[in-house]
Structure formats: C-alpha cells, structure tokens
Design a protein around this motif. Structure first.
Motif, short mmCIF file in Angstrom:
data_model
loop_
_atom_site.label_atom_id
_atom_site.label_comp_id
_atom_site.label_asym_id
_atom_site.label_seq_id
_atom_site.Cartn_x
_atom_site.Cartn_y
_atom_site.Cartn_z
N SER A 35 0.83 -1.20 0.00
CA SER A 35 0.00 0.00 0.00
C SER A 35 0.86 1.25 0.00
O SER A 35 0.55 2.25 -0.66
N LYS A 36 1.97 1.21 0.72
CA LYS A 36 2.86 2.35 0.73
C LYS A 36 3.49 2.56 -0.65
O LYS A 36 3.63 3.69 -1.13
N SER A 37 3.84 1.44 -1.32
CA SER A 37 4.43 1.54 -2.65
C SER A 37 3.42 2.08 -3.66
O SER A 37 3.75 2.92 -4.51
N ASN A 38 2.16 1.64 -3.56
CA ASN A 38 1.12 2.14 -4.46
C ASN A 38 0.86 3.62 -4.23
O ASN A 38 0.65 4.39 -5.17
N PHE A 39 0.90 4.02 -2.97
CA PHE A 39 0.70 5.43 -2.65
C PHE A 39 1.80 6.29 -3.26
O PHE A 39 1.53 7.33 -3.86
N ASN A 40 3.03 5.83 -3.14
CA ASN A 40 4.14 6.59 -3.72
C ASN A 40 4.07 6.62 -5.24
O ASN A 40 4.38 7.64 -5.87
N ARG A 41 3.64 5.49 -5.84
CA ARG A 41 3.53 5.44 -7.29
C ARG A 41 2.45 6.39 -7.80
O ARG A 41 2.63 7.09 -8.80
N ASN A 42 1.31 6.46 -7.10
CA ASN A 42 0.24 7.37 -7.50
C ASN A 42 0.66 8.83 -7.35
O ASN A 42 0.32 9.67 -8.19
N LYS A 43 1.40 9.12 -6.29
CA LYS A 43 1.89 10.48 -6.11
C LYS A 43 2.84 10.86 -7.23
O LYS A 43 2.82 12.00 -7.72
#
Length: 325
Positions: A35-43
């Motif tokens: 989830s942290k990786s997806n959040f960074n990717r979306n940002k």
C-alpha cells in the motif's frame, strides 16, 4: 536511593514477548509495504501529470495534430447512430418477451403476419449526403441542393409481410390512421383474408400505436378470430418489416425518374412494392430467430439488424422515411 519499581504498564511494554504484531505477521507487513508503494507510485503519476499539463498550457497544439493522434489510436469522427431511447423497464419487457418466444422455430414465425405503417417524404432532411467539388466552388449551382424548409408532401402507407406472402401496399390518404380507419381499411380488407387462408395458426403482429390499441380494434379482432401477437414497446429492431421499408426506399430512390410530386410518389411506392422479391421478405421473417437470440444476449438492448440497415438507407436515398410509432 534506588530506582523506583516499574509499573505494570511499563513492564508490559518492555516485556520481550509483547513486541509489535506487525513484526510477527509477515502477511500484514507485506500489505503495508504494498500500500505504501502504491501510494508513492500514485503520487509520482500525479506529479508527472501536473508537470505535463503545465507544459501543454504553454504550448499551442493545432487541430490537425489532435486529429492525427486520435486517428493513430483508431478513433475517427463519425455521426452517432440514431435509435429509439430505451429505459430499464423497456429492456426488461423486451428481454422477457424474447425469452417467452425463444423456443419459436422458423415454422412458428412463418404463421405470423408482420405489419407496420410508414411515412415517406419527397424532401430530405439528411445531412449525410456528400458531393465531390473543388475548393471554393461551394456556391456554384451544380454544387447546391434545393430544399424546402418543410416537407413538400408525405405519404403514409401500411403493409404486411409473411413467409410466401404479402399484402397490397395500402396508402392512407387524407389524414392520419385512426382506430376506425384501421378496421375499415386494414383489418377487414387485408388481415381477414390472410386469417382465412392460413387457418387457426394465423397470428397477427402490429405495434403499440394508439390507433391499434383501441377497444373497437380489439373487438374486431376477437369477432374475426384473429390472434394478436403481444408486442413489446420501443422495439422496431425486432420487426422484420422495418428492413423491407428500407429496401423499398432504396428501390424508389434508384428509379430512372425519381418521384417529384404526391401522385408520382404513390405510383413509385406501389410499383416498387410489387417488384420486391419474395425471397427478401422470407429472409427477413426467418431472421426472427436470430433477432430474439441477439436481444437476449444484449439483455433487452437494441439489436444491430435494424440499425445498420437504417443507417445505410439514410445515407443514400434522396428522401427520408419517417417512422410512425
């Protein structure tokens, strides 16, 4: 003085057996990392999109560039297909009707007389007719089309088709179709003859127009022993005679001398109706099995058997046919 004794709360926190649950649960730990990786990717995507948007605002893009890009992606500018609007209730009723008649064979449909009214106009409101001309010659007489603001004249006709047979093309003269005219001009002189020729298996199909659903019409059908096929609303695509109307319009448009007034239009429609091959009528009636299956597959949505034919018809004929529903 010695150290004060630890409280029970502090002792519990410092106990080695009470470490973080996330450290002892690798699955939750992986979910947290994902989830942290997806959040960074979306940002990161939002940052790139914002940068590109700001860059595009400062740069002028021509219309031709946009068109080339869209065509490169397989998108082309086309006029939308015109069809009747369907609500969820219409789709549900159409789907239920098709399921009830899904087991009908070609022999069952061969006993049905499909009928409909249609109106033919001399003038055309079609904007899809194209001409080839040189640049700057739009206002030359040979490149202009004369057109009245309102239709010069229109003719309403009625007809019925079935396997190995058709009715005469009836012209509804001087006004519109009413319930009493429907009885006197259609049911008694035309439909009653087919009922006597086919026998007890004969079924009559007409749409849900107001003039078809009067009490006097129903009493006439009952007195003549004519069985009526219940028809779902907003279903011109299921009626095979719609394709015959299109074929009739093509034939009239292809005449060497197209009609120019009301009398010549009536004569052209009558002559071309009689010339239509019976095989064409048989083929569209036999397509009822496919129409029902297609409507079930689309969960009551509009089928393409009628829409494709109607779209092509509107592109080539010099006058349009307006449906009366």
């Amino acid at each position: 003085m010695g150290r004060p004794p630890l409280s029970a709360k502090n002792a519990k926190i410092q106990t080695p057996h009470n470490t973080s649950k996330r450290q002892n649960d690798p699955e939750k730990n992986d979910l947290h990392d994902n989830s942290k990786s997806n959040f960074n990717r979306n940002k990161e995507r939002e940052k790139i999109a914002t940068t590109n948007q700001a860059h595009l605002r400062r740069k002028q893009i021509s219309r031709k560039t946009v068109v080339r890009r869209l065509r490169g992606g397989g998108l082309y500018a086309r006029r939308p297909v015109v069809c009747v609007p369907l609500t969820s209730q219409h789709c549900t009723a159409r789907l239920q009707w098709c399921r009830e008649h899904h087991n009908w064979t070609e022999q069952d449909w061969a006993c049905v007389l499909f009928s409909d009214e249609s109106r033919f106009n001399l003038s055309s409101d079609c904007r899809r007719q194209l001409i080839w001309r040189e640049s700057g010659t739009a206002y030359r007489p040979e490149n202009m089309q004369e057109k009245d603001r309102y239709p010069t004249c229109s003719i309403m006709v009625w007809a019925g088709i079935m396997i190995n047979g058709r009715t005469r093309l009836h012209v509804v003269a001087n006004g519109t179709m009413t319930g009493q005219r429907y009885i006197d001009e259609v049911l008694l002189p035309h439909v009653r003859l087919f009922r006597a020729a086919v026998g007890d298996k004969f079924v009559f199909m007409d749409d849900n127009a107001t003039c078809h659903r009067t009490l006097a019409v129903q009493d006439c059908l009952d007195s003549e022993g004519i069985q009526r096929l219940v028809w779902p609303a907003r279903s011109p695509d299921l009626n095979p005679i719609e394709n015959v109307w299109d074929a009739l319009g093509r034939q009239v448009a292809g005449r060497n001398y197209p009609p120019t007034n009301k009398n010549t239009l009536i004569c052209a429609l009558t002559e071309e109706w009689d010339k239509l091959p019976q095989q064409l009528l048989d083929n569209v009636v036999q397509s009822m099995v496919r129409r029902v299956e297609c409507c079930i597959t689309l969960h009551g949505g509009l089928t393409l058997l009628h829409l494709r034919c109607l779209l092509t018809f509107r592109c080539i004929v010099p006058f349009l046919r307006t449906q009366i529903k």
